[in-house]
Design a protein around this motif. Structure first.
Motif, PDB file in Angstrom:
ATOM      1  N   SER A 116      41.441  86.398 -11.369  1.00 14.93           N
ATOM      2  CA  SER A 116      40.639  85.920 -12.506  1.00 14.93           C
ATOM      3  C   SER A 116      40.799  86.766 -13.757  1.00 14.93           C
ATOM      4  N   THR A 157      44.447  94.352 -10.061  1.00 12.74           N
ATOM      5  CA  THR A 157      43.071  94.730 -10.325  1.00 12.74           C
ATOM      6  C   THR A 157      42.874  96.228 -10.183  1.00 12.74           C
ATOM      7  N   GLY A 205      38.993  87.573  -5.523  1.00 10.75           N
ATOM      8  CA  GLY A 205      38.318  88.388  -6.522  1.00 10.75           C
ATOM      9  C   GLY A 205      37.027  88.931  -5.960  1.00 10.75           C
ATOM     10  N   GLY A 232      42.676  89.795  -7.744  1.00 10.19           N
ATOM     11  CA  GLY A 232      42.503  90.021  -9.174  1.00 10.19           C
ATOM     12  C   GLY A 232      42.946  88.815  -9.979  1.00 10.19           C
TER      13      GLY A 232
END
Length: 269
Positions: free
Chosen positions: A78, A132, A99, A76
């Motif tokens: 990004s 995320t 990601g 996660g």
């Protein structure tokens, strides 16, 4: 955390199980102790002592002493929070950014094969961090099981799937850090799915910590408030909440990765 006294018989070190003699450079309860990975004292002594030790058949284990460089998998990376965590942890550690569509490696946390392929690619790491996960926001009166399932399959099972795989690819003394959110304890309108998912993640970590500790591994959860950077998208759901910056939230991940605690929820409210 319960820290037994130095006279506790369970802390007795077996030199035969080590590549080094059981000698110095530890602190307090871990003085003169270099315990093997199988001993429940391993995680405690690793956290409190500034030494290196090795268990039978293992490579040298570099124990965190404030400046040790770790290999960290950040899933996660990004996202808004992930970028802040990457900046904080990347200052002192080697990061592998993951990601769904970008980063150093790609992974779909909703797919078992994708997660297994991720670890086959990156190998053993010192820490795994997840920032995320999708949730469903909407009124309970019109919510369908399919909509509720979004959060279950993505944020909840996605992070759980990552943790279940990660435990087999961590170095001794390694850690897992997951992400929940303030609504686990402070429900909001249209947030039944988010509250259920976040609370479940925290429960999973508390239970998993009990089984990971004897193996010298740790797991924690970070629960941030709504982020300042995300107010444009989510602010309407959080009236009266004091938003926090992503940078402030990122410090809790550093605390989890570089610290000594396990089974904890680090609230950033």
């Amino acid at each position: 955390m319960y820290l037994p006294t130095i006279t506790d018989d369970t802390a007795t070190c077996s030199a035969a199980a080590l590549k080094l003699p059981c000698s110095t450079t530890a602190t307090k309860a871990c003085m003169q102790r270099k315990v093997s990975i199988g001993n429940h004292w391993f995680a405690i002594c690793k956290a409190y002592a500034g030494y290196r030790t090795a268990a039978a058949g293992a490579d040298w284990l570099h124990v965190l002493s404030g400046a040790s460089r770790m290999k960290i998998l950040l899933v996660g990376a990004s996202g808004t929070l992930g970028q802040a965590v990457a900046t904080t942890l990347g200052t002192h550690h080697q990061l592998i950014r993951a990601g769904r569509h970008g980063g150093d490696v790609q992974v779909d946390l909703t797919d078992d094969a994708s997660v297994q392929a991720l670890f086959a690619q990156v190998g053993t790491v010192d820490a795994v961090v997840a920032t995320t996960g999708k949730l469903h926001f909407g009124p309970l009166g019109s919510m369908t099981p399919a909509q509720f399932n979004v959060g279950l399959q993505d944020k909840l099972l996605g992070q759980v799937r990552l943790a279940l795989a990660a435990q087999h690819h961590l170095t001794a003394g390694g850690s897992i850090t997951l992400t929940s959110g303030i609504v686990s304890a402070q429900p909001i309108r249209d947030g039944a799915n988010a509250t259920a998912v976040n609370a479940a993640l925290e429960g999973f970590a508390r239970g998993a910590a009990c089984e990971l500790l004897p193996r010298g591994l740790r797991i924690n959860v970070v629960s941030p408030n709504v982020l300042v950077e995300s107010l444009a998208d989510y602010g309407a759901y959080f009236p009266g909440f004091e938003a926090v910056t992503a940078q402030r939230a990122s410090l809790a991940y550093q605390r989890s990765v570089e610290g000594v605690q396990s089974g904890q929820v680090f609230n950033v409210w």
